[in-house]
Design an enzyme around this catalytic site. Sequence first.
Site, mmCIF file in Angstrom:
data_model
loop_
_atom_site.group_PDB
_atom_site.id
_atom_site.type_symbol
_atom_site.label_atom_id
_atom_site.label_comp_id
_atom_site.label_asym_id
_atom_site.label_seq_id
_atom_site.Cartn_x
_atom_site.Cartn_y
_atom_site.Cartn_z
ATOM 1 C CG HIS A 147 -5.717 -1.521 8.828
ATOM 2 N ND1 HIS A 147 -5.201 -0.872 9.905
ATOM 3 C CD2 HIS A 147 -6.281 -0.570 8.050
ATOM 4 C CE1 HIS A 147 -5.467 0.426 9.801
ATOM 5 N NE2 HIS A 147 -6.115 0.636 8.675
ATOM 6 N N GLY A 148 -2.292 -2.789 9.692
ATOM 7 C CA GLY A 148 -1.486 -2.877 10.908
ATOM 8 C C GLY A 148 -0.488 -4.025 10.922
ATOM 9 C CG HIS A 185 -3.640 9.320 1.240
ATOM 10 N ND1 HIS A 185 -4.403 8.619 0.337
ATOM 11 C CD2 HIS A 185 -3.949 8.831 2.475
ATOM 12 C CE1 HIS A 185 -5.155 7.742 1.005
ATOM 13 N NE2 HIS A 185 -4.915 7.858 2.297
ATOM 14 C CD GLU A 200 -7.456 0.423 0.820
ATOM 15 O OE1 GLU A 200 -7.854 1.316 1.566
ATOM 16 O OE2 GLU A 200 -6.373 -0.157 0.954
ATOM 17 N NE ARG A 256 7.551 21.021 4.271
ATOM 18 C CZ ARG A 256 8.861 21.288 4.193
ATOM 19 N NH1 ARG A 256 9.433 21.477 3.030
ATOM 20 N NH2 ARG A 256 9.576 21.343 5.280
ATOM 21 C CG ASP A 307 -3.080 4.689 0.295
ATOM 22 O OD1 ASP A 307 -2.977 4.583 -0.937
ATOM 23 O OD2 ASP A 307 -4.023 4.205 0.952
ATOM 24 C CG HIS A 308 1.376 4.758 4.425
ATOM 25 N ND1 HIS A 308 0.443 5.179 5.342
ATOM 26 C CD2 HIS A 308 1.094 3.453 4.172
ATOM 27 C CE1 HIS A 308 -0.360 4.154 5.644
ATOM 28 N NE2 HIS A 308 0.027 3.106 4.948
ATOM 29 C CG HIS A 363 -8.170 4.444 0.217
ATOM 30 N ND1 HIS A 363 -8.399 4.379 1.567
ATOM 31 C CD2 HIS A 363 -9.359 4.795 -0.345
ATOM 32 C CE1 HIS A 363 -9.676 4.672 1.812
ATOM 33 N NE2 HIS A 363 -10.268 4.945 0.659
ATOM 34 N NE ARG A 405 -9.502 8.965 3.476
ATOM 35 C CZ ARG A 405 -9.858 8.193 4.510
ATOM 36 N NH1 ARG A 405 -9.185 7.107 4.812
ATOM 37 N NH2 ARG A 405 -10.874 8.530 5.265
ATOM 38 N N GLY A 421 1.178 -1.592 4.237
ATOM 39 C CA GLY A 421 1.669 -0.287 3.832
ATOM 40 C C GLY A 421 2.581 0.355 4.854
ATOM 41 C CB THR A 437 -5.613 4.779 8.736
ATOM 42 O OG1 THR A 437 -5.559 3.743 7.748
ATOM 43 C CG2 THR A 437 -5.655 4.137 10.120
ATOM 44 C CB THR A 438 -9.563 2.113 6.468
ATOM 45 O OG1 THR A 438 -9.088 2.767 5.297
ATOM 46 C CG2 THR A 438 -10.945 1.555 6.212
ATOM 47 C CG ASN A 478 -1.838 1.121 1.319
ATOM 48 O OD1 ASN A 478 -1.443 2.251 1.046
ATOM 49 N ND2 ASN A 478 -3.070 0.874 1.684
HETATM 50 N N1 PXP Z 1 -5.915 -2.749 3.650
HETATM 51 C C1 PXP Z 1 -6.803 -1.727 3.737
HETATM 52 C C2 PXP Z 1 -8.181 -1.972 3.246
HETATM 53 C C3 PXP Z 1 -6.421 -0.470 4.237
HETATM 54 O O1 PXP Z 1 -7.300 0.526 4.317
HETATM 55 C C4 PXP Z 1 -5.084 -0.279 4.650
HETATM 56 C C5 PXP Z 1 -4.636 1.053 5.168
HETATM 57 O O2 PXP Z 1 -4.685 2.016 4.226
HETATM 58 C C6 PXP Z 1 -4.193 -1.364 4.520
HETATM 59 C C7 PXP Z 1 -4.636 -2.587 4.044
HETATM 60 C C8 PXP Z 1 -2.765 -1.253 4.930
HETATM 61 O O3 PXP Z 1 -2.677 -0.969 6.277
HETATM 62 P P1 PXP Z 1 -1.276 -0.523 6.884
HETATM 63 O O4 PXP Z 1 -0.891 0.742 6.216
HETATM 64 O O5 PXP Z 1 -1.563 -0.389 8.336
HETATM 65 O O6 PXP Z 1 -0.315 -1.633 6.573
#
Ligand code: PXP
Length: 240
Positions: free
Chosen positions: A192-193, A50, A70, A18, A9-10, A43, A45, A214, A100-101, A7
């Site tokens: 996630h996480g 982002h 996403e 910035r 997005d970060h 994602h 949004r 991510g 975050t989600t 992922n």
């Molecule tokens: N899956 C989904 C559906 C998410 O929304 C996210 C966070 O954007 C992730 C996976 C990845 O999560 P993380 O960034 O905590 O690894």
Amino acid sequence: MIKLGVNIDHVATLRQARKEDFPSPLTAASICEKAGADSITAHLREDRRHIQDKDVYAIKDQLRTRLNFEMAASEEIIKIALDLKPYSVCIVPEKRQEITTEGGLDVFSQKQKLKTTVKKLKDSGIIVSMFIDPKIEQVEACAEIQADAVELHTGKYARIYKSKLNILDEIEIIKEASMTAARNNLIVNAGHGLDYKNVRNICALGGFNEFNIGFAIIAQSIFDGLEKSVRDMKDILSGY
Ligand code: PXP
């Protein structure tokens, strides 16, 4: 072998902090591709905090790696998905104020509406996944609306892991949900996480197709570089 979706997005979060044109999510995605990522997750949004529209089009057009898009099941974003035609979409809940989600999508209480969305996306050749909490009724609702896949939300597991409380109950909950999904012929993903340590318990459950990770990878890349950070996660997943 469990596949790895990265992922990115970060990377866009850092750029938008910035309002610059760097670091580029496309460049990051191409490094992830080179390092062996099986897919790239982004994602878009509704508030565009982002990832921007041009990012997902650039990734879809310029990379070979599968794009996992996403998205919230909103009219505007569904229209973009149908035009973008990513390999897959993952439908997530979206709240403006969240960092975050935060939770999984409540598929159970919106089956009718989501069934129409799933059909629209599937009819245009896109694989449809639903991001849900690891709950039996949510998994069964996904099967009922004919989604292709579920992504089980591992955020609660990750929080418990960190607090050093007993994680066995949550692992059992994830296992039950993943077995129910498999019995219903759904592809089983998770995310996630997840990080370099806590991911191993989920790997060991077996039955998972892909993890979307991510934050842990992008954070580690500050110290190790993105290529190594992706490879290190790939190495862990390839052991299962
Ligand atoms: N899956 C989904 C559906 C998410 O929304 C996210 C966070 O954007 C992730 C996976 C990845 O999560 P993380 O960034 O905590 O690894």
